[in-house]
Design an enzyme around this catalytic site. Structure first.
Site, short mmCIF file in Angstrom:
data_model
loop_
_atom_site.label_atom_id
_atom_site.label_comp_id
_atom_site.label_asym_id
_atom_site.label_seq_id
_atom_site.Cartn_x
_atom_site.Cartn_y
_atom_site.Cartn_z
N GLN A 14 40.84 49.36 34.96
CA GLN A 14 40.32 48.72 35.60
C GLN A 14 39.52 50.44 36.22
OE1 GLN A 14 39.77 46.78 39.77
NE2 GLN A 14 40.46 48.59 39.88
N ASP A 15 40.83 51.41 36.39
CA ASP A 15 39.78 52.85 36.34
C ASP A 15 38.98 53.26 35.34
OD1 ASP A 15 40.65 51.90 38.97
OD2 ASP A 15 42.60 53.31 39.81
N THR A 127 48.98 56.95 45.06
CA THR A 127 48.82 55.10 45.96
C THR A 127 49.33 54.88 47.04
OG1 THR A 127 49.49 52.81 45.27
CG2 THR A 127 50.46 54.13 44.81
N GLU A 129 50.52 52.93 47.49
CA GLU A 129 51.56 52.10 47.82
C GLU A 129 52.68 53.06 48.49
OE1 GLU A 129 54.06 48.99 46.45
OE2 GLU A 129 51.55 48.06 48.05
N TYR A 155 57.85 50.14 41.37
CA TYR A 155 56.27 51.30 41.32
C TYR A 155 56.19 52.35 42.76
CZ TYR A 155 51.31 51.71 41.56
OH TYR A 155 50.29 51.95 41.28
N LYS A 159 56.26 56.78 41.87
CA LYS A 159 54.72 56.79 42.15
C LYS A 159 54.62 58.05 43.62
CE LYS A 159 51.06 55.03 39.74
NZ LYS A 159 49.48 55.95 39.24
N ARG A 190 39.08 44.36 37.36
CA ARG A 190 40.25 44.31 37.97
C ARG A 190 41.14 43.69 36.92
NH1 ARG A 190 44.54 47.02 39.97
NH2 ARG A 190 44.63 46.44 42.68
P1 NAP Z 1 45.55 49.59 35.31
O1 NAP Z 1 44.03 48.32 35.08
O2 NAP Z 1 46.91 48.36 34.99
O3 NAP Z 1 45.75 50.30 34.43
C1 NAP Z 1 46.81 50.86 33.24
C2 NAP Z 1 46.06 52.24 32.65
O4 NAP Z 1 47.74 52.65 31.83
C3 NAP Z 1 45.82 51.04 31.53
O5 NAP Z 1 45.45 51.38 30.40
C4 NAP Z 1 47.55 51.77 30.39
O6 NAP Z 1 47.06 50.57 28.86
C5 NAP Z 1 48.40 52.23 30.46
N1 NAP Z 1 49.32 52.37 30.29
C6 NAP Z 1 49.88 52.02 30.88
N2 NAP Z 1 51.67 52.56 29.99
C7 NAP Z 1 51.21 53.64 29.23
C8 NAP Z 1 51.78 54.24 28.44
N3 NAP Z 1 53.31 54.24 28.68
N4 NAP Z 1 50.89 55.49 27.77
C9 NAP Z 1 50.07 55.46 28.10
N5 NAP Z 1 49.71 54.46 29.09
C10 NAP Z 1 49.89 53.29 29.12
O7 NAP Z 1 45.44 50.04 36.13
P2 NAP Z 1 44.18 50.85 37.23
O8 NAP Z 1 43.70 49.59 38.21
O9 NAP Z 1 43.05 51.29 36.43
O10 NAP Z 1 44.99 51.59 38.59
C11 NAP Z 1 44.51 53.31 37.84
C12 NAP Z 1 46.09 54.59 38.29
O11 NAP Z 1 45.55 54.26 39.61
C13 NAP Z 1 47.06 53.69 38.06
O12 NAP Z 1 48.48 54.73 38.06
C14 NAP Z 1 47.59 52.65 39.87
O13 NAP Z 1 48.79 52.92 39.22
C15 NAP Z 1 46.64 53.82 40.37
N6 NAP Z 1 46.61 53.23 41.13
C16 NAP Z 1 45.43 52.05 41.34
C17 NAP Z 1 45.38 51.62 42.24
C18 NAP Z 1 44.24 50.30 42.82
O14 NAP Z 1 44.32 49.57 43.21
N7 NAP Z 1 43.81 49.38 41.15
C19 NAP Z 1 45.27 51.84 43.59
C20 NAP Z 1 46.08 53.23 43.83
C21 NAP Z 1 46.69 53.17 42.96
P3 NAP Z 1 47.34 49.16 27.99
O15 NAP Z 1 46.07 49.24 27.82
O16 NAP Z 1 47.91 49.98 27.11
O17 NAP Z 1 48.52 48.89 28.95
O1 G4F Z 2 47.03 42.18 43.74
P1 G4F Z 2 48.30 42.75 43.54
O2 G4F Z 2 50.14 42.55 42.72
O3 G4F Z 2 48.03 44.28 44.82
P2 G4F Z 2 49.14 45.35 45.42
O4 G4F Z 2 50.71 44.54 45.06
O5 G4F Z 2 48.73 45.90 46.34
O6 G4F Z 2 49.22 46.76 43.94
C1 G4F Z 2 47.72 47.14 43.75
O7 G4F Z 2 47.53 47.96 44.38
C2 G4F Z 2 48.51 49.08 45.24
C3 G4F Z 2 47.17 50.43 46.01
O8 G4F Z 2 48.35 49.56 47.47
C4 G4F Z 2 48.49 49.75 43.60
F1 G4F Z 2 49.44 51.36 43.56
C5 G4F Z 2 49.32 48.76 43.13
O9 G4F Z 2 48.71 49.80 41.67
C6 G4F Z 2 47.92 47.90 42.37
O10 G4F Z 2 46.83 47.99 42.17
O11 G4F Z 2 48.85 41.92 45.44
C7 G4F Z 2 48.73 41.99 46.91
C8 G4F Z 2 49.46 41.32 47.35
C9 G4F Z 2 50.96 41.27 47.65
O12 G4F Z 2 51.16 41.59 48.70
C10 G4F Z 2 51.37 40.35 46.92
O13 G4F Z 2 52.20 40.05 47.21
O14 G4F Z 2 49.60 40.30 47.21
C11 G4F Z 2 50.17 39.24 47.04
N1 G4F Z 2 49.98 38.28 46.16
C12 G4F Z 2 50.39 36.98 46.48
N2 G4F Z 2 49.83 36.22 45.38
C13 G4F Z 2 50.40 38.17 45.26
C14 G4F Z 2 50.32 37.14 44.51
N3 G4F Z 2 49.73 39.29 44.20
C15 G4F Z 2 49.36 39.11 42.78
N4 G4F Z 2 49.82 39.70 41.77
N5 G4F Z 2 49.96 37.84 42.56
C16 G4F Z 2 49.68 36.60 42.96
O15 G4F Z 2 50.27 35.50 42.67
#
Ligand code: NAP
Ligand code: G4F
Length: 337
Positions: A14-15, A127, A129, A155, A159, A190
């Protein structure tokens, strides 16, 4: 100064998509790490971003990261790659530790061992988290850069290692290495496995008669949900700051999944969504993060960062996107599914 170059791991995520768009608009030469052997993934990415050079590498393979750094010679390295799904991390904790934790060390070492400790600025995707959201550890104004950490998942623990090893390389080797502690950010790119997108995808399908209901876990947890496009701008702003530092990006509001459901179903004219949402224990977690609320004052003051999209605007954008995507005769927007 000539054209700046950036290397992005996690470019297919996504990012990664939002950041690639931003950096190309800013005139960067962009290199993206892509893992695996899927030509389809490469083709889909390059269709949207033909100007990007993709490099096959993996966070688990140090030599491949060294090669990626040598090939791209980056001014800025954004480490976005991770196992990022919290639920998945409980089922695959060792892989999560290796990728989300040790992978950060591999990335930092690739910069240092290739002699770029003074040249390449490093961004680590930390994060919210890491805070855990428990009763005893919940500052009234929201978590900031000085709050206590109490991660509640493999996770979050992995992190936290990535966060501290990044700070350690800053202190030990004088590297320009910054951590963005980002609260949840969502949008049309997303992954469908995260709760917001799972809901907006299901709401769109229900409105089009393609699906009857959606199965979810706990609905009471609260998250500080922003728009990913706003947050990647903050990542970039962090690396333009004169000194490396750590910054929280958040909206300063927290909302439950129930509130998200209410706004999402309202978009398709349904006020009472109870008949459309079924509980499924498979989507609950062994330990839950109850409430996340962030305080972005430092990023606002020092970087001038502002989020533009509010909570209702985020939900509306996502539902509209999914309805358009799934409607007969409509195609997807950019690389977003
Ligand atoms: P995402 O959509 O899950 O993307 C994760 C990326 O990591 C994908 O491109 C995936 O590649 C790649 N990847 C996984 N394992 C790998 C490996 N072994 N070597 C190289 N690439 C690998 O995550 P996102 O939401 O864009 O988030 C970006 C970063 O910010 C992550 O580190 C996440 O933990 C962190 N973060 C996200 C949020 C949020 O709310 N989105 C908040 C805080 C922090 P493939 O396409 O091959 O699977
Ligand atoms: O959408 P989630 O899976 O995100 P979560 O666990 O907050 O993590 C995301 O945000 C983090 C930043 O705080 C990132 F670091 C992390 O990489 C990721 O992007 O779940 C959000 C909430 C949780 O409380 C989960 O238990 O939704 C609740 N939930 C309820 N039903 C569900 C579901 N989550 C998912 N994924 N799927 C469900 O069916």
């Amino acid at each position: 100064m000539g054209t700046k170059s950036a290397l992005i791991t996690g470019v297919t995520g996504q990012d990664g998509g939002h950041l690639t768009k931003l950096l190309l608009e800013e005139g960067y030469e962009v290199f993206g790490v892509i893992r695996g052997q899927s030509n389809l993934k490469k083709d889909v990415f390059l269709q949207e971003f033909p100007a990007v050079t993709l490099i096959e590498a993996d966070l688990l393979d140090s030599s491949s990261l060294i090669r990626a750094v040598e090939q791209s010679d980056p001014d800025e390295f954004y480490n976005l790659a991770a196992i990022s799904h919290v639920g998945y991390s409980f089922k695959n904790p060792t892989l999560t530790l290796d990728t989300t934790g040790r992978g950060v060390l591999n990335a930092l070492e690739a910069i240092r061992l290739t002699g770029r400790a003074e040249k390449t600025k490093f961004y680590q995707a930390s994060t919210s988290e890491m805070y855990g959201g428990l009763d005893y550890n919940r500052p009234g104004l929201g978590y900031d850069e000085n709050s206590l950490f109490h991660p509640r998942s493999p996770y979050g623990v992995a992190k936290l290692y990535g966060h501290w090893i990044t700070k350690n390389y800053r202190e030990s080797y004088g590297m320009y290495a910054s951590c963005g502690i980002l609260f949840n950010h969502e949008g049309e790119r997303r992954g469908l496995e995260f709760v917001t997108r799972k809901i907006t995808d299901a709401v769109a399908r229900i409105s089009l008669g393609l699906q009857d209901d959606v199965q979810l876990g706990d609905l009471w947890p609260k998250r500080d949900w922003g728009y990913a496009g706003d947050y990647v701008r903050g990542m970039w702003q962090m690396l333009q700051h004169p000194e490396p530092d750590d910054f929280v990006l958040a909206t300063g509001e927290t909302h439950s999944i129930e509130e998200f459901l209410t706004l999402a179903f309202a978009q398709i004219g349904i006020d009472d969504w109870s008949a459309y949402v079924k509980r499924n224990e498979n989507f609950t977690r062994p330990a839950e993060v109850d409430i996340l609320l962030g305080n972005p004052a430092k990023a606002e003051d020092m970087l001038g960062w502002r989020r533009e999209v509010d909570f209702p605007g985020l939900v509306e954008t996502m539902v509209r996107h999914d309805v358009a995507r799934l409607s007969p005769g409509r195609s997807t927007v950019g690389g977003a599914v």
